[in-house]
Structures are given as structure tokens and as C-alpha cells.
Design a protein around this motif. Structure first.
Motif, PDB file in Angstrom:
ATOM      1  N   MET A  71     -43.982  12.944  15.318  1.00 10.92           N
ATOM      2  CA  MET A  71     -42.832  12.446  14.583  1.00 10.92           C
ATOM      3  C   MET A  71     -41.960  13.636  14.224  1.00 10.92           C
ATOM      4  O   MET A  71     -42.464  14.682  13.803  1.00 10.92           O
ATOM      5  N   VAL A  72     -40.660  13.490  14.413  1.00  8.09           N
ATOM      6  CA  VAL A  72     -39.703  14.525  14.014  1.00  8.09           C
ATOM      7  C   VAL A  72     -39.079  14.082  12.699  1.00  8.09           C
ATOM      8  O   VAL A  72     -38.545  12.986  12.588  1.00  8.09           O
ATOM      9  N   MET A  73     -39.199  14.970  11.681  1.00  6.42           N
ATOM     10  CA  MET A  73     -38.682  14.646  10.352  1.00  6.42           C
ATOM     11  C   MET A  73     -37.693  15.725   9.933  1.00  6.42           C
ATOM     12  O   MET A  73     -37.918  16.910  10.183  1.00  6.42           O
ATOM     13  N   ASP A  74     -36.576  15.317   9.312  1.00  8.97           N
ATOM     14  CA  ASP A  74     -35.664  16.276   8.684  1.00  8.97           C
ATOM     15  C   ASP A  74     -36.292  16.698   7.373  1.00  8.97           C
ATOM     16  O   ASP A  74     -36.518  15.867   6.481  1.00  8.97           O
ATOM     17  N   TYR A  75     -36.590  17.996   7.232  1.00  3.54           N
ATOM     18  CA  TYR A  75     -37.226  18.491   6.011  1.00  3.54           C
ATOM     19  C   TYR A  75     -36.596  19.832   5.641  1.00  3.54           C
ATOM     20  O   TYR A  75     -36.630  20.782   6.431  1.00  3.54           O
ATOM     21  N   LEU A  99     -47.084  21.577   5.412  1.00  2.00           N
ATOM     22  CA  LEU A  99     -45.786  21.831   4.767  1.00  2.00           C
ATOM     23  C   LEU A  99     -45.518  23.325   4.637  1.00  2.00           C
ATOM     24  O   LEU A  99     -44.400  23.782   4.841  1.00  2.00           O
ATOM     25  N   GLU A 100     -46.562  24.086   4.318  1.00  2.00           N
ATOM     26  CA  GLU A 100     -46.400  25.529   4.117  1.00  2.00           C
ATOM     27  C   GLU A 100     -45.918  26.223   5.389  1.00  2.00           C
ATOM     28  O   GLU A 100     -45.179  27.205   5.334  1.00  2.00           O
ATOM     29  N   HIS A 155     -41.334  -1.585   4.599  1.00  2.00           N
ATOM     30  CA  HIS A 155     -40.051  -1.927   5.220  1.00  2.00           C
ATOM     31  C   HIS A 155     -38.993  -2.308   4.190  1.00  2.00           C
ATOM     32  O   HIS A 155     -37.805  -2.097   4.418  1.00  2.00           O
ATOM     33  N   GLU A 156     -39.422  -2.866   3.052  1.00  2.00           N
ATOM     34  CA  GLU A 156     -38.455  -3.230   2.010  1.00  2.00           C
ATOM     35  C   GLU A 156     -37.803  -1.992   1.416  1.00  2.00           C
ATOM     36  O   GLU A 156     -36.594  -1.917   1.250  1.00  2.00           O
ATOM     37  N   ALA A 157     -38.637  -0.992   1.098  1.00  2.00           N
ATOM     38  CA  ALA A 157     -38.128   0.239   0.491  1.00  2.00           C
ATOM     39  C   ALA A 157     -37.651   1.246   1.536  1.00  2.00           C
ATOM     40  O   ALA A 157     -37.107   2.288   1.186  1.00  2.00           O
ATOM     41  N   LYS A 158     -37.871   0.937   2.828  1.00  2.00           N
ATOM     42  CA  LYS A 158     -37.541   1.847   3.931  1.00  2.00           C
ATOM     43  C   LYS A 158     -38.219   3.204   3.725  1.00  2.00           C
ATOM     44  O   LYS A 158     -37.580   4.263   3.764  1.00  2.00           O
ATOM     45  N   GLN A 159     -39.531   3.133   3.501  1.00  2.00           N
ATOM     46  CA  GLN A 159     -40.327   4.345   3.303  1.00  2.00           C
ATOM     47  C   GLN A 159     -41.531   4.346   4.242  1.00  2.00           C
ATOM     48  O   GLN A 159     -42.129   3.301   4.490  1.00  2.00           O
ATOM     49  N   LEU A 160     -41.871   5.545   4.715  1.00  5.51           N
ATOM     50  CA  LEU A 160     -43.061   5.744   5.527  1.00  5.51           C
ATOM     51  C   LEU A 160     -44.021   6.601   4.713  1.00  5.51           C
ATOM     52  O   LEU A 160     -43.717   7.751   4.397  1.00  5.51           O
ATOM     53  N   HIS A 161     -45.158   6.022   4.338  1.00  2.00           N
ATOM     54  CA  HIS A 161     -46.128   6.731   3.502  1.00  2.00           C
ATOM     55  C   HIS A 161     -47.124   7.477   4.373  1.00  2.00           C
ATOM     56  O   HIS A 161     -47.705   6.910   5.305  1.00  2.00           O
ATOM     57  N   VAL A 162     -47.283   8.780   4.054  1.00  2.00           N
ATOM     58  CA  VAL A 162     -48.146   9.647   4.858  1.00  2.00           C
ATOM     59  C   VAL A 162     -49.079  10.456   3.966  1.00  2.00           C
ATOM     60  O   VAL A 162     -48.870  10.554   2.750  1.00  2.00           O
ATOM     61  N   SER A 163     -50.095  11.030   4.595  1.00  5.09           N
ATOM     62  CA  SER A 163     -50.979  11.984   3.938  1.00  5.09           C
ATOM     63  C   SER A 163     -51.066  13.190   4.862  1.00  5.09           C
ATOM     64  O   SER A 163     -51.882  13.230   5.781  1.00  5.09           O
ATOM     65  N   LEU A 164     -50.148  14.150   4.635  1.00 10.36           N
ATOM     66  CA  LEU A 164     -50.044  15.289   5.542  1.00 10.36           C
ATOM     67  C   LEU A 164     -51.278  16.193   5.446  1.00 10.36           C
ATOM     68  O   LEU A 164     -51.846  16.365   4.365  1.00 10.36           O
ATOM     69  N   PRO A 165     -51.673  16.773   6.579  1.00  9.57           N
ATOM     70  CA  PRO A 165     -52.803  17.704   6.544  1.00  9.57           C
ATOM     71  C   PRO A 165     -52.483  18.900   5.658  1.00  9.57           C
ATOM     72  O   PRO A 165     -51.331  19.339   5.585  1.00  9.57           O
ATOM     73  N   VAL A 180     -39.014   2.613  12.112  1.00 11.08           N
ATOM     74  CA  VAL A 180     -39.015   3.510  10.951  1.00 11.08           C
ATOM     75  C   VAL A 180     -38.051   4.693  11.084  1.00 11.08           C
ATOM     76  O   VAL A 180     -38.033   5.568  10.221  1.00 11.08           O
ATOM     77  N   ILE A 181     -37.241   4.711  12.144  1.00 10.52           N
ATOM     78  CA  ILE A 181     -36.229   5.765  12.258  1.00 10.52           C
ATOM     79  C   ILE A 181     -35.286   5.639  11.060  1.00 10.52           C
ATOM     80  O   ILE A 181     -34.793   4.561  10.750  1.00 10.52           O
ATOM     81  N   GLY A 182     -35.060   6.761  10.365  1.00  6.19           N
ATOM     82  CA  GLY A 182     -34.197   6.756   9.184  1.00  6.19           C
ATOM     83  C   GLY A 182     -34.937   6.491   7.881  1.00  6.19           C
ATOM     84  O   GLY A 182     -34.367   6.612   6.803  1.00  6.19           O
ATOM     85  N   TYR A 183     -36.231   6.111   7.965  1.00  2.87           N
ATOM     86  CA  TYR A 183     -37.013   5.870   6.745  1.00  2.87           C
ATOM     87  C   TYR A 183     -37.282   7.192   6.026  1.00  2.87           C
ATOM     88  O   TYR A 183     -37.365   8.254   6.645  1.00  2.87           O
ATOM     89  N   GLN A 184     -37.435   7.096   4.710  1.00  3.04           N
ATOM     90  CA  GLN A 184     -37.817   8.263   3.920  1.00  3.04           C
ATOM     91  C   GLN A 184     -39.331   8.469   4.050  1.00  3.04           C
ATOM     92  O   GLN A 184     -40.106   7.517   3.932  1.00  3.04           O
ATOM     93  N   VAL A 185     -39.736   9.716   4.307  1.00  2.12           N
ATOM     94  CA  VAL A 185     -41.161  10.044   4.414  1.00  2.12           C
ATOM     95  C   VAL A 185     -41.668  10.412   3.029  1.00  2.12           C
ATOM     96  O   VAL A 185     -41.116  11.294   2.370  1.00  2.12           O
ATOM     97  N   VAL A 186     -42.722   9.723   2.574  1.00  2.00           N
ATOM     98  CA  VAL A 186     -43.290   9.961   1.249  1.00  2.00           C
ATOM     99  C   VAL A 186     -44.748  10.374   1.426  1.00  2.00           C
ATOM    100  O   VAL A 186     -45.571   9.619   1.956  1.00  2.00           O
ATOM    101  N   ASP A 187     -45.062  11.599   0.983  1.00  2.00           N
ATOM    102  CA  ASP A 187     -46.426  12.118   1.099  1.00  2.00           C
ATOM    103  C   ASP A 187     -47.212  11.828  -0.179  1.00  2.00           C
ATOM    104  O   ASP A 187     -46.648  11.845  -1.280  1.00  2.00           O
ATOM    105  N   GLU A 188     -48.505  11.559  -0.037  1.00  2.00           N
ATOM    106  CA  GLU A 188     -49.383  11.273  -1.194  1.00  2.00           C
ATOM    107  C   GLU A 188     -49.352  12.392  -2.225  1.00  2.00           C
ATOM    108  O   GLU A 188     -49.308  12.139  -3.421  1.00  2.00           O
ATOM    109  N   GLN A 189     -49.394  13.629  -1.776  1.00  2.00           N
ATOM    110  CA  GLN A 189     -49.472  14.773  -2.675  1.00  2.00           C
ATOM    111  C   GLN A 189     -48.100  15.286  -3.123  1.00  2.00           C
ATOM    112  O   GLN A 189     -47.906  15.622  -4.277  1.00  2.00           O
ATOM    113  N   HIS A 190     -47.144  15.338  -2.188  1.00  2.00           N
ATOM    114  CA  HIS A 190     -45.879  16.026  -2.447  1.00  2.00           C
ATOM    115  C   HIS A 190     -44.694  15.103  -2.720  1.00  2.00           C
ATOM    116  O   HIS A 190     -43.604  15.577  -3.004  1.00  2.00           O
TER     117      HIS A 190
END
Length: 194
Positions: free
Chosen positions: A133-137, A170-171, A156-166, A105-115
């Protein structure tokens, strides 16, 4: 065989006995999956060299006594101490739907449920206490603890990693430190000068 075609299985901890055996530690979730190996790659001077296994005996969780074909003496075994052990990526066990290996998943886009879309996966740190995990944000590095309840699935098709951040994570990375914190720092500096 190149390192980028392989994964790190573990490393050689020490010698065992006087006939060239070594103790290896397999730093993986299920070391028992690798009890029947016929060969591994050992990293020597930046290159991966194949070593054939003549015997392998589990001694405790993740630790094995291994005898390599061309290692006959304690001196030869001693030269292998602290050597990294690799296997080809094809040797990794199959995962269930939605699961992933870190290197996948290196290089995948991180997609959060809320944001929604946040940034991209840069790398993973494997620390003694936890994995991060280290993410460019927003042009900075953001660290996310690796936990089942945070990491939902990899597409893997969309190259996305789906997360639910605590909540609040983000703040920490988006809010500038308040004036109170800056004042506290100034006071500490003044005290140090006196």
C-alpha cells in the motif's frame, strides 16, 4: 462502460487451437468464482468492448480456455493476446464486515492502533513477491506491506483504514539518516573517484 466502473479480472495469455479459442488468466484470489461468466469487457485501443462467451473451460488454477462468440479464427484470437479482461464492479463478490477491496479504500485515512491518524491511502502496488500500500505520510510516500496482521479493518462510513503497523516501520520514514551513513557514502564516493 469505463475502466473506473470496472475491475481488472485478468488478461489473455495466448491462443489455443485453430478455432479462435484463447487461454485467459484470472488474476484474482478465487478464480473459480468466475467460471460461469456470460460476457466480459476486453480493453482495445483504450476502450472497453463487450465480448460474449460461448464456452469456458477451467484448465488449471486461474487459467481458462475461452471461446468468444465473434472470434472464429486463430488470427482473430492472436489479435487478443495480452489484452486485459475487465468486469463491472458490481460483479465483485460480497465481502464480510470490515473487509475491503483495494479500490474501495483509495483516499481513506490510515489510522494506526499505536500512533493514530497517519496519512491517506494513495494506491496499491501488486508486485510478484508481495502487495504494497502506498500512503501519503508527512509529505512523502510510505510503503506498507499488505498482510492480514497489519490491515485490521476498513470503516467505510468514516472512510478510515485501521492498521497495526510493524514496530519500527514509521521510524524508517521519520528519522533522518545518521551521520555515520553520510560518512560511509562520502567514503564510497572518494573510492570511486580514485
Amino acid at each position: 462502460m469505463h475502466v473506473d466502473e470496472c475491475f481488472l479480472l485478468g488478461y489473455i495469455v495466448k491462443t489455443h487451437g485453430t478455432k479462435g479459442q484463447v487461454v485467459a488468466f484470472f488474476d484474482v484470489d478465487f478464480p473459480e468464482d468466475y467460471e460461469d461468466l456470460e460476457s466480459v469487457f476486453l480493453e482495445q485501443k483504450g476502450r472497453l468492448i463487450p465480448f460474449f462467451i460461448t464456452s469456458m473451460e477451467p484448465v488449471q488454477k486461474g487459467r481458462f480456455i475461452i471461446k468468444f462468440e465473434d472470434v472464429q479464427t486463430i488470427e482473430q484470437a492472436e489479435a487478443l493476446r495480452n489484452t486485459s479482461i475487465y468486469l463491472p464492479l458490481g460483479e465483485l463478490p460480497e465481502l464480510e464486515e470490515g473487509q475491503f477491496y483495494f479500490h474501495d479504500v483509495i483516499g481513506y485515512q490510515v489510522v494506526d492502533e499505536q500512533h493514530g491518524a497517519l496519512g491517506t491511502v494513495k494506491e496499491f502496488y501488486d508486485l510478484p513477491q508481495q502487495q504494497l500500500m502506498v500512503m501519503d505520510y508527512l509529505d512523502q510516500e510510505m510503503l506498507v506491506p499488505v498482510m492480514d496482521e497489519i490491515f485490521l479493518r476498513a470503516d467505510h462510513e468514516a472512510k478510515q483504514l485501521h492498521v497495526s503497523l510493524p514496530e519500527g516501520l514509521l521510524e524508517v520514514y521519520t528519522q533522518p539518516s545518521g551521520p555515520d551513513e553520510a560518512d560511509d557514502l562520502d567514503e564510497d564516493t572518494e573510492e570511486e573517484k580514485q
